[in-house]
Design a protein around this motif. Sequence first.
Motif, short mmCIF file in Angstrom:
data_model
loop_
_atom_site.label_atom_id
_atom_site.label_comp_id
_atom_site.label_asym_id
_atom_site.label_seq_id
_atom_site.Cartn_x
_atom_site.Cartn_y
_atom_site.Cartn_z
N LEU A 133 0.69 -1.29 -0.08
CA LEU A 133 0.10 0.04 0.11
C LEU A 133 0.90 0.91 -0.16
CD1 LEU A 133 -2.83 1.43 0.56
CD2 LEU A 133 -2.51 1.31 2.97
N ARG A 134 0.35 2.21 -0.92
CA ARG A 134 1.33 3.54 -0.91
C ARG A 134 0.51 4.64 -0.13
NH1 ARG A 134 2.68 7.69 -4.98
NH2 ARG A 134 1.58 6.66 -6.54
N VAL A 135 1.08 5.29 0.80
CA VAL A 135 0.49 6.48 1.27
C VAL A 135 1.32 7.60 0.66
CG1 VAL A 135 0.09 7.59 3.60
CG2 VAL A 135 0.17 5.11 3.37
N HIS A 136 0.69 8.52 0.29
CA HIS A 136 1.48 9.64 -0.22
C HIS A 136 1.05 10.95 0.65
CE1 HIS A 136 3.36 12.43 -3.24
NE2 HIS A 136 2.34 13.31 -3.27
N ILE A 137 2.06 11.71 1.08
CA ILE A 137 2.02 12.85 1.72
C ILE A 137 1.75 14.08 0.93
CG2 ILE A 137 2.84 14.48 3.66
CD1 ILE A 137 4.42 11.77 4.58
N LYS A 138 0.70 14.84 1.11
CA LYS A 138 0.49 16.13 0.06
C LYS A 138 0.82 17.27 0.93
CE LYS A 138 -3.73 15.34 -1.59
NZ LYS A 138 -5.15 15.15 -1.82
N GLY A 139 0.97 18.15 -0.02
CA GLY A 139 1.34 19.54 0.39
C GLY A 139 2.90 19.99 1.02
N GLY A 140 3.66 18.99 1.17
CA GLY A 140 5.04 19.56 1.53
C GLY A 140 5.42 19.28 2.95
N ASP A 141 4.30 19.15 4.00
CA ASP A 141 4.57 19.11 5.34
C ASP A 141 4.87 17.62 5.68
OD1 ASP A 141 5.01 19.26 8.14
OD2 ASP A 141 3.40 20.53 8.26
N VAL A 142 6.09 17.19 5.48
CA VAL A 142 6.46 15.72 5.48
C VAL A 142 6.62 15.14 6.84
CG1 VAL A 142 8.20 13.86 4.85
CG2 VAL A 142 7.79 15.74 3.41
N GLU A 143 6.88 15.88 7.77
CA GLU A 143 6.88 15.49 9.09
C GLU A 143 5.31 15.39 9.87
OE1 GLU A 143 8.71 17.02 13.32
OE2 GLU A 143 10.02 17.29 11.54
N ALA A 144 4.48 16.31 9.44
CA ALA A 144 3.20 15.98 9.96
C ALA A 144 2.48 15.13 9.20
CB ALA A 144 2.37 17.32 9.48
N GLY A 145 2.65 14.64 8.09
CA GLY A 145 2.30 13.39 7.36
C GLY A 145 2.88 12.13 7.91
N LEU A 146 4.14 12.08 8.54
CA LEU A 146 4.71 10.93 9.03
C LEU A 146 4.00 10.91 10.43
CD1 LEU A 146 8.40 11.56 8.04
CD2 LEU A 146 6.78 9.71 7.09
N LYS A 147 3.82 11.73 10.78
CA LYS A 147 3.25 11.62 12.42
C LYS A 147 1.70 11.16 12.24
CE LYS A 147 5.59 15.20 14.78
NZ LYS A 147 5.72 16.56 15.67
N ARG A 148 0.96 11.53 11.32
CA ARG A 148 -0.21 11.05 11.08
C ARG A 148 -0.28 9.45 10.61
NH1 ARG A 148 -4.84 13.05 6.76
NH2 ARG A 148 -6.44 11.52 7.42
N ILE A 149 0.74 9.07 9.99
CA ILE A 149 1.00 7.61 9.40
C ILE A 149 1.16 6.87 10.56
CG2 ILE A 149 2.37 6.15 7.96
CD1 ILE A 149 2.84 8.33 5.98
N ALA A 150 2.27 7.28 11.40
CA ALA A 150 2.62 6.55 12.47
C ALA A 150 1.43 6.36 13.51
CB ALA A 150 3.79 7.30 13.24
N ALA A 151 1.00 7.41 13.84
CA ALA A 151 -0.40 7.24 14.68
C ALA A 151 -1.30 6.15 14.18
CB ALA A 151 -1.08 8.68 14.64
N ALA A 152 -1.72 6.08 12.90
CA ALA A 152 -2.45 5.24 12.51
C ALA A 152 -2.07 3.89 12.54
CB ALA A 152 -2.74 5.36 10.85
N VAL A 153 -0.75 3.70 12.32
CA VAL A 153 -0.04 2.21 12.53
C VAL A 153 -0.13 1.72 14.14
CG1 VAL A 153 2.30 1.03 12.62
CG2 VAL A 153 1.65 2.66 10.62
N ASN A 154 0.07 2.88 15.02
CA ASN A 154 0.25 2.51 16.43
C ASN A 154 -1.22 2.21 16.74
OD1 ASN A 154 2.88 3.22 16.98
ND2 ASN A 154 2.49 5.38 17.32
N ALA A 155 -2.42 2.84 16.25
CA ALA A 155 -3.43 2.54 16.50
C ALA A 155 -4.01 1.13 15.95
CB ALA A 155 -4.42 3.77 15.72
N ALA A 156 -3.35 0.53 14.82
CA ALA A 156 -3.76 -0.64 14.27
C ALA A 156 -2.93 -1.77 14.93
CB ALA A 156 -3.49 -0.65 12.92
N ALA A 157 -1.86 -1.48 15.59
CA ALA A 157 -0.80 -2.21 16.15
C ALA A 157 -1.54 -2.99 17.29
CB ALA A 157 0.33 -1.86 16.61
#
Length: 949
Positions: free
Chosen positions: A925-949
Amino acid sequence: MNPLKALFPELGQAVWLDFVARGFIAEGRLKRLVDEDGLRGVTSNPSIFEKAIGDSAEYDPALKAVMEAGDSRVIDLYEGLAIADIQAAADVLRPVYEASDGADGYVSLEVSPYLALHTDETLAEARRLHAAVARDNLMVKVPATPEGIPAIQTLTAEGISINVTLLFGQDAYEQVARAFIAGLQARVEKGGDVSRIASVASFFISRIDVTVDKALDAKIAEANDPDEKAALEALKGKVAIANAKLAYQRYKRIFAEPAWQALAAKGAKAQRLLWASTGVKNKAYSDVLYVEELIGPDTVNTMPPATMDAFRDHGRSRAAIEEDVAGAEAVMARLAKSGIDIDAIARQLVEEGVQLFVDAADKLLGAVAGKRADLLAARLNGQTLVLDEALGTESKKAVETWRASGAIRRLWAHDKTLWSGADEDRWLGWLRIVEDELGHLGDYVDFAEDVRRAGFTDAVVLGMGGSSLGPEVLAETFGHRDGFPKLRILDSTDPDEVRAVEAAVNLPTTLFIVASKSGSTLEPNVFRDYFLGRMKAVVGADGAGSHFVAVTDPGSAMETAAKADDFRKIFHGVPQIGGRYSILSAFGLVPAAASGIDVGAFLDTARTMVRSCGPAVPPAQNPGVLLGTAMASAALKAGRDKVTIIASPGIDTFGAWAEQLIAESTGKGGKGLIPIDGEPVDVPAVYGRDRFFVYLRLDGHADERQDEAVRNLEREGHPVARITLATAEQLPQEFFRFEVATAVAGALLGINPFDQPDVEASKIETKKLFDAAEAQGALPAETPLFSDDRIALYADPANAEALSGQDGFEAAIAAHLGRIRDGDYVAFLAYVARNPSHHAILQDARIALRDTRRVATCLEFGPRFLHSTGQAYKGGPDTGVFLQITADPAEDLAIPRRKLGFGTVIAAQARGDFAVLAERGRRALRVHIKGGDVEAGLKRIAAAVNAAA
């Protein structure tokens, strides 16, 4: 005169001793045998040296003296000891040699049994040993194999005295005798002297009776007729002597022929029959049976010490060799009538004899290897394998299979059949690269001095895969050295990371090392284009090239470009070495030299491990073979294919290099080892039963928490390979150990560890996408599965169907991670700048997933992993669940001579990577971070992974 001493003057049989040892010679016991018992020669073989060297400490002082002067190869250590003993024994026997006009007084030294089936190699070794011993009264032992017989003829023609060994059959003996005569005739035809050439044909005795008696016992067990049983029983213990007596009759006929008489007239000495293996193995027989029954003129009996003592004590001398020849013929006829084929037994015994000597040589060299390792002590990195009983047994089986098949020698001989039989022989230049590069040491020393004088403050390696990961280990491990530039690595096409490297250096005082084997790899080429353009802007077009060095294979496109741009220097790689095996070649040594690392010391340290893993070191003492067989056995027999690397602070970047080596080499054809780097070691409860741990421990810098955690893993039954380093400067040894281990593991897995078919597929897909983008001005548009203002999800149709029905981003992530099965691993493939902040965010998510799911996890940054672990992810076992992460760049960065910038390059690489993952049917699965704020996008991805773990 005792019976032993009477044999030669009264009956014409020379007594030789089948034994040699250093103390035996030094203490004068050999000379006493010559003086008191009329001893006239000495024979040796691997079994004799194995007992002398391996089972005693008398050679330890000599070994210690050699090792204190510097390290040496195991085969050289052994040969140094053996040759010294042979020379000393030859000197003791020299008076016998002179008094007999060169007929006796010989000492025999065997050509390596490993070469018994190779004529040319036997010739080369016989010549080398003859020159090394440098004694006229040396006989070189050559086996009477089909490959050995032509060597015997050639060596005889060259004037080398030969002891032909492993003779069991009369026909084989006749071939040997005629080869000897043909060799003398060839020498005469060239005007050579034949009067000082001697030869013996060593006819083995007791082994024949052992084998024939066993066959007779089987016949007796099958027989029903008592008379038949008695007749068969009567043959036991008779065949070896009968066979020898008939061989002696052949000797008399052959050396009475006109062809021989013509040679004798020129002073040639007949090749005598030598009775070998005359120690009795069946206690029911007389302990002097094979001496008393084989006495005759112009023969030799080589006796082990115990047999010599027995005959001296109670032997009876008589000319027995021609007694009852008719009876000997009758014995052989009755044997044939019984259905036992003596010729087949002779062939069998030759094969077994070669193998016995190979086994003895393995034990001998293993003993020398063990003594060498003890003497090296902390100079050689240690290795301990902690395996449970079942895995330990399987690993030992694999090691023994490697030993019995001579696989380590086959590896060093470039035998491609060790793997898949494809083109593996073309990719083994790394085996000898350390010695080769030591021969070019001056080039690296001169280069280092040139860099120092030029005043460069920074040196940046522009490369990918092995060309960058190896230098990265050097930069992080060895650090910045005064007077030399700081070594940096660029192996990311992310625009932010390229900008970060440029911002960290002062361009006018920076040296760029462009590393590309083929010269056609996309990333090094765009890096070169960018920084060459920047350098021209800063220092001018005329001086820009002097800030660049190329490391590439001869004749590559990179070499052509480097010449055109007037690079400071061009170093050539070795075409027979793949990128991931190239750290000990110019691809690692040029960055090392530029950064002030002592290349001579670096290579010398690596050579210690090269010698430890050499062709003469048996698998049980060979650290590379031991590690490789353990890793492969763990995967094949116990499902433990996740090779998890733990390393002490100070050498922890080694894991990324080892990761790419193992993954790219073994992960193909649906098989492979999946290396896990960068997971902090934890309690056993967070791991599944699919792990094999490798712990590199740096003495004096070890983390106590790591030590305790590894001990706990061992207590819970997890397999652990412990590797200990006294200093970080000994890390070069590990490059070679792991290269050998990976090649060995590849052989056990049944794959080609030197190709990378799925990496190539990704390269092709990336080039296709990038070329299309260059032509059309942008990459093709995509339709997301899900999109909001910050995140978009993409997948191929098969993966999209597996995730259908999920409402929103978090649900899709949970569903994707819900596809994890027992024995799987999860890999985060992040095509964003590799910096501490980004790493920390994804690392937390990774560890949470490991801890809750007990699943192995990988954290990779693109595109650098494409040229390493990307191979295993696509071509290895289908046990990976992949989460690819891409992002819009905050700002793109243009590339000179290209229509599009780095942002398009990395986007094309990510899409190409995903396309091949999808084509291979991987769960991705590919997750693409839009708008250039990479750090914020990574935090959102990490939060989703943590929730799913």
